[in-house]
Design an enzyme around this catalytic site. Sequence first.
Site, PDB file in Angstrom:
ATOM      1  N   LYS A   1       0.838  -1.217   0.000  1.00 59.27           N
ATOM      2  CA  LYS A   1       0.000   0.000   0.000  1.00 59.27           C
ATOM      3  C   LYS A   1       0.870   1.263   0.000  1.00 59.27           C
ATOM      4  O   LYS A   1       0.625   2.184  -0.773  1.00 59.27           O
ATOM      5  CB  LYS A   1      -0.923   0.026   1.234  1.00 59.27           C
TER       6      LYS A   1
ATOM      7  N   ARG B   1      -9.452   0.709   9.209  1.00 59.65           N
ATOM      8  CA  ARG B   1      -9.091  -0.676   9.527  1.00 59.65           C
ATOM      9  C   ARG B   1     -10.196  -1.388  10.285  1.00 59.65           C
ATOM     10  O   ARG B   1     -10.058  -2.571  10.582  1.00 59.65           O
ATOM     11  CB  ARG B   1      -7.835  -0.683  10.385  1.00 59.65           C
TER      12      ARG B   1
ATOM     13  N   ARG C   1      12.257  -6.134   5.436  1.00 57.16           N
ATOM     14  CA  ARG C   1      12.319  -4.761   4.928  1.00 57.16           C
ATOM     15  C   ARG C   1      12.976  -3.791   5.912  1.00 57.16           C
ATOM     16  O   ARG C   1      12.925  -3.967   7.116  1.00 57.16           O
ATOM     17  CB  ARG C   1      10.937  -4.278   4.485  1.00 57.16           C
TER      18      ARG C   1
ATOM     19  N   ARG D   1      11.419  -1.214  11.269  1.00 55.09           N
ATOM     20  CA  ARG D   1      10.292  -0.921  12.142  1.00 55.09           C
ATOM     21  C   ARG D   1      10.259  -1.929  13.286  1.00 55.09           C
ATOM     22  O   ARG D   1      10.442  -3.123  13.061  1.00 55.09           O
ATOM     23  CB  ARG D   1       8.973  -1.001  11.355  1.00 55.09           C
TER      24      ARG D   1
ATOM     25  N   ARG E   1      -0.605  -8.628  13.315  1.00 54.17           N
ATOM     26  CA  ARG E   1      -1.163  -7.606  12.413  1.00 54.17           C
ATOM     27  C   ARG E   1      -2.042  -8.269  11.349  1.00 54.17           C
ATOM     28  O   ARG E   1      -3.076  -7.727  10.960  1.00 54.17           O
ATOM     29  CB  ARG E   1      -0.028  -6.795  11.775  1.00 54.17           C
TER      30      ARG E   1
END
Length: 220
Positions: A18, A93, A132, A166, A177
């Site tokens: 996204k 969400r 990532r 992160r 998540r």
Amino acid sequence: MKTVPLDIILLGPPGAGKGTQASTLVSGRGMVQLSTGDMLRTAVRDGTPTGLQAQAVMAAGELVSDEIVSGLIGEKLDSMAHSAGAIFDGYPRTRPQAIALDAILAQRGRALRHVIELTVDEDALVERITGRYSCAQCGEGYHDRFRQPRLAGTCERCGSTQFLRRPDDNEQAVRTRMAEYRAKTAPILPVYEARGLVSRVDGMAEIATVSAAIGAILDR
Ligand code: AMP
């Protein structure tokens, strides 16, 4: 004359791409990205009351309260200059957030034009997310397997040698998540579907292919 803003939601589980796709729409079409995750991370970094409240919840991969995130979105919409449209990234969400977004937009004479769902394979996502990292200075995104800087340890965009991961990009938080996405976010899709707003794009395709598919939907 002002054109009507093209307000859209990018929906999909964590790691679906996204943020990457939103960046392309920002640079290519003059749209504005409204990422509640980015807003919350800024609040945590700045140590604001919202940030202090959100920090532990985010680290665990759980959801921050609807009131906080809807408040952030309303403030951001009011503070931003006129643009080609807003890309809601990571918001809404939950069902209450979806209801709040309709009201927030209607109060400002705006309305959702598209909800684009990026569909993905969950196991591949865990690999995507846990690998990532990004440049600490300019935010450029990299990946242990899929996208290392051409000159090892040096950001291709700004030359910085500092990188960040992160705190919620570890396997346990990622699984939480995803469970949150399945339980609370996926159920808002049928509501948008009933309004004829939903299009699906294969989020496992190459980044450029995904961008082209999104572009075709927006140009329809
Ligand atoms: P993201 O960058 O979108 O993956 O968001 C990172 C984290 O911020 C999430 O795991 C949640 O803890 C929190 N967060 C971001 N957006 C929302 C939202 N719309 N509702 C609740 N929590 C959110």
